[in-house]
Design an enzyme around this catalytic site. Structure first.
Site, mmCIF file in Angstrom:
data_model
loop_
_atom_site.group_PDB
_atom_site.id
_atom_site.type_symbol
_atom_site.label_atom_id
_atom_site.label_comp_id
_atom_site.label_asym_id
_atom_site.label_seq_id
_atom_site.Cartn_x
_atom_site.Cartn_y
_atom_site.Cartn_z
ATOM 1 N N GLY A 176 0.802 -1.205 0.000
ATOM 2 C CA GLY A 176 0.000 0.000 0.000
ATOM 3 C C GLY A 176 0.839 1.262 0.000
ATOM 4 N N LYS A 177 0.179 2.388 0.263
ATOM 5 C CA LYS A 177 0.835 3.687 0.203
ATOM 6 C C LYS A 177 0.752 4.375 1.560
ATOM 7 C CE LYS A 177 0.753 4.267 -4.757
ATOM 8 N NZ LYS A 177 0.791 5.290 -5.814
ATOM 9 N N HIS B 133 -2.684 7.371 11.008
ATOM 10 C CA HIS B 133 -3.278 6.699 12.158
ATOM 11 C C HIS B 133 -3.382 7.701 13.300
ATOM 12 C CE1 HIS B 133 -2.942 2.867 10.201
ATOM 13 N NE2 HIS B 133 -1.628 2.905 10.168
ATOM 14 N N CYS C 193 -3.555 6.861 0.872
ATOM 15 C CA CYS C 193 -3.443 5.609 0.124
ATOM 16 C C CYS C 193 -3.140 5.837 -1.349
ATOM 17 C CB CYS C 193 -4.700 4.759 0.293
ATOM 18 S SG CYS C 193 -5.072 4.398 2.021
#
Length: 238
Positions: A84-85, A89, A185
């Site tokens: 993923g990219k 968080h 993302c």
């Protein structure tokens, strides 16, 4: 949105119950270190684990992250070995790290799809209709009323020696403005949302934990039917 296949067998190589741990709010690096420790334990014959937690605010970048997708304000980013990219968080977002020994023959994309399906079912339990978007990992609310497709849950994993690391994050009542400094993302033409934003009421992490835990375990062991879609965001190092 995807069509549905039948029920599947367990994707786990083991038959013992998954050890589920709620860690509360924990630093990203500390959680990453714990994942690797548990992965080594699993490879040596230990149990499967599911870590559920929140992180303090942090940006993490998967292996496919491009320079222009990083924060424009110079905010630090932790580079990881997951697929993923880049993503964010922080508080109000429930993060899950399944440390699972996968059954042979390895099917990493199927593992990701099971995680997606579990989170789709969790959203449905709150009355939020979600699904997959072809060619894009994660769980999405379809565009409506002039709004674009909106990602409500992100997934990025790594598989090494048939054991999974990293996992998923579902937005509960987090600060969606934090995604504004990055291209989440790597997808510039879509939005980000949360259960709280979609429902118009506060849905905190505490309200979501048990549903996510149950749904993920059900999906891994084949008790949830799978939808049909491709799932990027995978890094495999068997």
């Amino acid at each position: 949105m995807s069509s549905v296949e039948g029920m599947a067998q367990s994707i786990r190589s083991g038959t013992e119950p998954v050890r589920v741990q709620w860690l509360g709010r924990i630093d990203y690096q500390a959680a990453w270190d714990l994942q690797r420790e548990l992965a080594e334990e699993r490879i040596a014959g230990g149990p499967d684990s599911l870590l559920l937690l929140e992180h303090p605010e942090v940006y993490t970048a998967g292996r496919r992250t491009l320079a222009h997708e990083r924060p424009v304000d110079g905010t630090p980013v932790i580079d990881t070995d997951r697929g993923g990219k880049i993503t964010w968080h922080g508080p109000g977002q429930l993060v899950g790290y399944p440390i699972i020994g996968l059954a042979e023959p390895l099917d990493v994309v199927n593992f990701v799809r099971r995680l997606e399906e579990s989170l789709i079912s969790v959203c449905a339990s709150f009355g939020v209709q979600t699904g997959r978007v072809e060619g894009r990992s994660g769980v999405w609310v379809a565009g409506d009323g002039g709004r674009p497709d909106r990602k409500i849950a992100a997934i990025g994993i790594r598989v090494a020696r048939a054991t999974t690391l990293h996992g998923f994050a579902i937005n509960c009542d987090c600060d969606l403005g934090a995604f504004g400094s990055i291209v989440p993302c790597g997808i510039a033409d879509a939005g980000v949302t949360s259960l709280t934003a979609e429902l118009g009421r506060t849905v905190g992490v505490a309200e979501v934990i048990d549903r996510v835990s149950e749904a993920v375990l059900d999906a891994l062991d084949g008790r949830i039917a799978l939808g049909v879609a491709s799932s990027p965001g995978v890094d495999s190092a068997q």
